[in-house]
Design a protein around this motif. Structure first.
Motif, PDB file in Angstrom:
ATOM      1  N   LYS A 206       0.861  -1.183   0.000  1.00 53.89           N
ATOM      2  CA  LYS A 206       0.000   0.000   0.000  1.00 53.89           C
ATOM      3  C   LYS A 206       0.895   1.229   0.000  1.00 53.89           C
ATOM      4  CE  LYS A 206      -4.246   1.548   2.403  1.00 53.89           C
ATOM      5  NZ  LYS A 206      -5.230   0.930   1.499  1.00 53.89           N
ATOM      6  N   ARG A 207       0.449   2.298  -0.648  1.00 55.19           N
ATOM      7  CA  ARG A 207       1.233   3.535  -0.671  1.00 55.19           C
ATOM      8  C   ARG A 207       0.304   4.725  -0.816  1.00 55.19           C
ATOM      9  NH1 ARG A 207       3.987   1.430  -5.542  1.00 55.19           N
ATOM     10  NH2 ARG A 207       5.901   1.857  -4.372  1.00 55.19           N
ATOM     11  N   GLY A 208       0.847   5.898  -0.499  1.00 54.03           N
ATOM     12  CA  GLY A 208       0.046   7.114  -0.612  1.00 54.03           C
ATOM     13  C   GLY A 208       0.913   8.348  -0.461  1.00 54.03           C
ATOM     14  N   ASP A 209       0.282   9.516  -0.518  1.00 54.16           N
ATOM     15  CA  ASP A 209       0.979  10.800  -0.426  1.00 54.16           C
ATOM     16  C   ASP A 209       0.484  11.578   0.787  1.00 54.16           C
ATOM     17  OD1 ASP A 209       2.420  10.403  -2.840  1.00 54.16           O
ATOM     18  OD2 ASP A 209       0.653  11.014  -3.989  1.00 54.16           O
ATOM     19  N   PHE A 210       1.354  12.460   1.289  1.00 53.42           N
ATOM     20  CA  PHE A 210       0.980  13.368   2.362  1.00 53.42           C
ATOM     21  C   PHE A 210       0.507  14.687   1.757  1.00 53.42           C
ATOM     22  CE2 PHE A 210       4.497  11.002   4.664  1.00 53.42           C
ATOM     23  CZ  PHE A 210       3.619  10.215   5.392  1.00 53.42           C
ATOM     24  N   THR A 211      -0.478  15.293   2.391  1.00 53.49           N
ATOM     25  CA  THR A 211      -0.935  16.608   1.967  1.00 53.49           C
ATOM     26  C   THR A 211      -0.278  17.681   2.825  1.00 53.49           C
ATOM     27  OG1 THR A 211      -2.848  16.479   3.454  1.00 53.49           O
ATOM     28  CG2 THR A 211      -3.153  15.721   1.191  1.00 53.49           C
ATOM     29  N   LEU A 212      -0.195  18.874   2.287  1.00 50.61           N
ATOM     30  CA  LEU A 212       0.418  19.986   3.001  1.00 50.61           C
ATOM     31  C   LEU A 212      -0.320  20.235   4.315  1.00 50.61           C
ATOM     32  CD1 LEU A 212       1.718  23.277   1.520  1.00 50.61           C
ATOM     33  CD2 LEU A 212       0.206  23.352   3.492  1.00 50.61           C
ATOM     34  N   GLY A 213       0.443  20.361   5.397  1.00 53.04           N
ATOM     35  CA  GLY A 213      -0.142  20.663   6.694  1.00 53.04           C
ATOM     36  C   GLY A 213      -0.488  19.467   7.547  1.00 53.04           C
ATOM     37  N   SER A 214      -0.352  18.253   7.016  1.00 52.89           N
ATOM     38  CA  SER A 214      -0.637  17.075   7.836  1.00 52.89           C
ATOM     39  C   SER A 214       0.522  16.819   8.799  1.00 52.89           C
ATOM     40  CB  SER A 214      -0.880  15.849   6.951  1.00 52.89           C
ATOM     41  OG  SER A 214       0.217  15.617   6.091  1.00 52.89           O
ATOM     42  N   SER A 215       0.232  16.105   9.867  1.00 56.32           N
ATOM     43  CA  SER A 215       1.243  15.748  10.860  1.00 56.32           C
ATOM     44  C   SER A 215       1.204  14.235  11.023  1.00 56.32           C
ATOM     45  CB  SER A 215       0.953  16.439  12.200  1.00 56.32           C
ATOM     46  OG  SER A 215       1.922  16.098  13.172  1.00 56.32           O
ATOM     47  N   VAL A 216       2.349  13.569  10.859  1.00 58.29           N
ATOM     48  CA  VAL A 216       2.343  12.108  10.766  1.00 58.29           C
ATOM     49  C   VAL A 216       3.267  11.487  11.805  1.00 58.29           C
ATOM     50  CG1 VAL A 216       1.841  12.249   8.310  1.00 58.29           C
ATOM     51  CG2 VAL A 216       4.197  12.012   9.046  1.00 58.29           C
ATOM     52  N   GLN A 217       2.897  10.272  12.212  1.00 54.50           N
ATOM     53  CA  GLN A 217       3.680   9.513  13.178  1.00 54.50           C
ATOM     54  C   GLN A 217       3.373   8.036  12.995  1.00 54.50           C
ATOM     55  OE1 GLN A 217       2.811  10.409  17.328  1.00 54.50           O
ATOM     56  NE2 GLN A 217       4.896   9.943  17.933  1.00 54.50           N
ATOM     57  N   VAL A 218       4.407   7.197  13.083  1.00 58.10           N
ATOM     58  CA  VAL A 218       4.227   5.750  12.988  1.00 58.10           C
ATOM     59  C   VAL A 218       4.037   5.199  14.399  1.00 58.10           C
ATOM     60  CG1 VAL A 218       5.193   3.571  12.185  1.00 58.10           C
ATOM     61  CG2 VAL A 218       5.675   5.680  10.928  1.00 58.10           C
ATOM     62  N   LEU A 219       3.013   4.351  14.565  1.00 57.14           N
ATOM     63  CA  LEU A 219       2.693   3.781  15.869  1.00 57.14           C
ATOM     64  C   LEU A 219       2.832   2.267  15.838  1.00 57.14           C
ATOM     65  CD1 LEU A 219      -0.567   5.781  16.731  1.00 57.14           C
ATOM     66  CD2 LEU A 219       1.798   6.374  17.315  1.00 57.14           C
ATOM     67  N   ASN A 220       3.116   1.712  17.006  1.00 53.49           N
ATOM     68  CA  ASN A 220       3.152   0.261  17.193  1.00 53.49           C
ATOM     69  C   ASN A 220       2.407  -0.036  18.486  1.00 53.49           C
ATOM     70  OD1 ASN A 220       3.670  -2.454  17.373  1.00 53.49           O
ATOM     71  ND2 ASN A 220       5.874  -2.297  17.093  1.00 53.49           N
ATOM     72  N   ALA A 221       1.253  -0.699  18.364  1.00 55.55           N
ATOM     73  CA  ALA A 221       0.393  -0.984  19.518  1.00 55.55           C
ATOM     74  C   ALA A 221       0.007   0.303  20.243  1.00 55.55           C
ATOM     75  CB  ALA A 221       1.084  -1.951  20.471  1.00 55.55           C
ATOM     76  N   GLY A 222      -0.253   1.362  19.481  1.00 57.58           N
ATOM     77  CA  GLY A 222      -0.688   2.622  20.053  1.00 57.58           C
ATOM     78  C   GLY A 222       0.413   3.507  20.585  1.00 57.58           C
TER      79      GLY A 222
ATOM     80  N   TYR B 245      -4.899  15.899  10.557  1.00 55.10           N
ATOM     81  CA  TYR B 245      -5.171  16.990   9.635  1.00 55.10           C
ATOM     82  C   TYR B 245      -5.775  18.166  10.397  1.00 55.10           C
ATOM     83  CZ  TYR B 245      -4.751  13.334   6.066  1.00 55.10           C
ATOM     84  OH  TYR B 245      -4.308  12.304   5.286  1.00 55.10           O
ATOM     85  N   PHE B 246      -5.515  19.365   9.910  1.00 60.31           N
ATOM     86  CA  PHE B 246      -6.089  20.561  10.517  1.00 60.31           C
ATOM     87  C   PHE B 246      -7.612  20.522  10.394  1.00 60.31           C
ATOM     88  CE2 PHE B 246      -7.634  24.966   9.863  1.00 60.31           C
ATOM     89  CZ  PHE B 246      -7.389  25.444  11.142  1.00 60.31           C
ATOM     90  N   GLY B 247      -8.292  20.718  11.511  1.00 61.54           N
ATOM     91  CA  GLY B 247      -9.747  20.737  11.509  1.00 61.54           C
ATOM     92  C   GLY B 247     -10.401  19.394  11.720  1.00 61.54           C
ATOM     93  N   VAL B 248      -9.612  18.309  11.728  1.00 58.31           N
ATOM     94  CA  VAL B 248     -10.157  16.970  11.948  1.00 58.31           C
ATOM     95  C   VAL B 248      -9.810  16.553  13.373  1.00 58.31           C
ATOM     96  CG1 VAL B 248     -10.141  14.565  11.204  1.00 58.31           C
ATOM     97  CG2 VAL B 248      -9.919  16.401   9.516  1.00 58.31           C
ATOM     98  N   GLY B 249     -10.830  16.297  14.184  1.00 59.51           N
ATOM     99  CA  GLY B 249     -10.598  16.022  15.595  1.00 59.51           C
ATOM    100  C   GLY B 249      -9.842  14.737  15.858  1.00 59.51           C
ATOM    101  N   THR B 250     -10.168  13.677  15.120  1.00 58.44           N
ATOM    102  CA  THR B 250      -9.543  12.374  15.337  1.00 58.44           C
ATOM    103  C   THR B 250      -8.568  12.067  14.206  1.00 58.44           C
ATOM    104  OG1 THR B 250     -11.553  11.578  16.435  1.00 58.44           O
ATOM    105  CG2 THR B 250      -9.964   9.920  15.695  1.00 58.44           C
ATOM    106  N   PRO B 251      -7.306  11.752  14.521  1.00 57.71           N
ATOM    107  CA  PRO B 251      -6.347  11.420  13.461  1.00 57.71           C
ATOM    108  C   PRO B 251      -6.787  10.191  12.670  1.00 57.71           C
ATOM    109  CG  PRO B 251      -5.218  11.837  15.542  1.00 57.71           C
ATOM    110  CD  PRO B 251      -6.678  11.751  15.855  1.00 57.71           C
ATOM    111  N   VAL B 252      -6.363  10.134  11.424  1.00 60.57           N
ATOM    112  CA  VAL B 252      -6.656   8.999  10.547  1.00 60.57           C
ATOM    113  C   VAL B 252      -5.574   7.940  10.739  1.00 60.57           C
ATOM    114  CG1 VAL B 252      -6.913   8.268   8.142  1.00 60.57           C
ATOM    115  CG2 VAL B 252      -7.799  10.498   8.883  1.00 60.57           C
ATOM    116  N   ILE B 253      -5.990   6.672  10.832  1.00 60.55           N
ATOM    117  CA  ILE B 253      -5.054   5.558  10.971  1.00 60.55           C
ATOM    118  C   ILE B 253      -5.000   4.808   9.639  1.00 60.55           C
ATOM    119  CG2 ILE B 253      -4.528   3.415  12.170  1.00 60.55           C
ATOM    120  CD1 ILE B 253      -4.182   5.869  13.900  1.00 60.55           C
TER     121      ILE B 253
END
Length: 292
Positions: free
Chosen positions: A193-209, A243-251
């Motif tokens: 699976k692959r994808g792109d980041f949009t401007l202004g997003s904040s990303v982090q890799v998690l393992n078991a939360g 994402y800015f304006g989105v309360g819950t981060p996308v997993i």
């Protein structure tokens, strides 16, 4: 007729076995890792282990003043695009600086408007470069600086807001997975699976939360900011994107459909089942005397 009934049961049983095998391999949790490439104006890193060493030929160490010297707040100082001002920090030039980051040390890395690399020391065990201090790498030094490698967790891109200067500009990610669904005999890694980041997003890799370990590098971007490339530890890791304006981060994580369409083993099993069914149908038509 008895032979035909046996053959029919055999093909039906074989088809069921292949379907069950495909579903089992597709839904079984396999080790995976995320690879991230990002162009960003800032990132926060928490180091792990004791193998993280950064070397600079020249740097400016900014130590917080106990009492701000407001006499230094000149118009020129206010206009400078840097967090390290003489009104709030004592400045000391350093040469041939080598910093050994210890387990648990935390820094925030960014590039100011004049092209200088700024390193904010958020948490640190040693006192040579203490907590709440800044390291500023002049633009000409940063231009010639080699890669800064790190082992630890990272949050790439700060929260987007009015006046934010550490936001993520662009980037991409992919998931690389291993397991029997990818190869029966070798430890093969496939991009599922692959994808792109949009401007202004904040990303982090998690393992078991919890923040996952990354093996990464920071280099000067050809445009503004820094270029951060990292590969996560292997496991049941997932990518959290805020994402800015989105309360819950996308997993983001691969599902069983991604595993099937990217797995040569599963596609081969489906092909074998289809081929066997076709041969059986041809044989049945031939036995019944029908013309194809």
């Amino acid at each position: 007729m008895r032979y035909m009934a046996f053959l029919r049961r055999f093909v039906s049983g074989f088809s069921v076995l292949v379907v069950v095998t495909v579903v089992f391999l597709a839904t079984t949790a396999n080790d995976r890792s995320f690879q991230i490439e990002a162009e960003t104006l800032g990132a926060a890193i928490t180091f792990e282990g004791d193998q993280n060493i950064w070397n600079f030929s020249a740097a400016i160490l900014c130590l917080p003043r106990a009492i701000p010297d407001l006499r230094q707040l000149t118009t020129e100082a206010v206009d400078r695009d840097t967090a390290c001002t003489e009104a709030f920090f004592e400045l000391a030039e350093r040469t041939d600086l080598s910093i050994h980051w210890h387990h648990g040390d935390e820094v925030a890395v960014s590039v100011d408007g004049e092209g200088r690399l700024e390193i904010e020391i958020r948490r640190r065990r040693e006192t040579d470069v203490p907590e709440h201090a800044f390291l500023v790498i002049p633009a000409d030094i940063w231009t010639r600086q080699g890669a800064l490698t790190f082992v630890g967790s990272a949050r790439i891109g700060g929260d987007m807001a009015t006046g934010a200067r550490d936001y993520l500009r662009a980037g991409r990610w992919d998931v690389r997975q291993t397991g029997i669904a990818n190869s029966l005999f070798r430890d093969v890694t496939e991009v599922v699976k692959r994808g792109d980041f949009t401007l202004g997003s904040s990303v982090q890799v998690l393992n078991a939360g919890m923040p996952a370990t990354l093996f990464g590098s920071i280099t000067r971007s050809a445009e503004a900011g820094i270029r951060l490339v990292a590969l996560s530890e292997r496991g049941e890791v997932e990518l959290q994107v805020a994402y800015f304006g989105v309360g819950t981060p996308v997993i983001l994580r691969p599902d069983w459909i991604d595993r099937i369409v990217s797995s040569s083993v599963l596609i081969a099993l489906i092909g074998v089942m289809t081929f066997a069914s076709s041969i059986f149908q041809i044989f049945m038509f031939a036995r019944s005397g029908r013309n194809l």
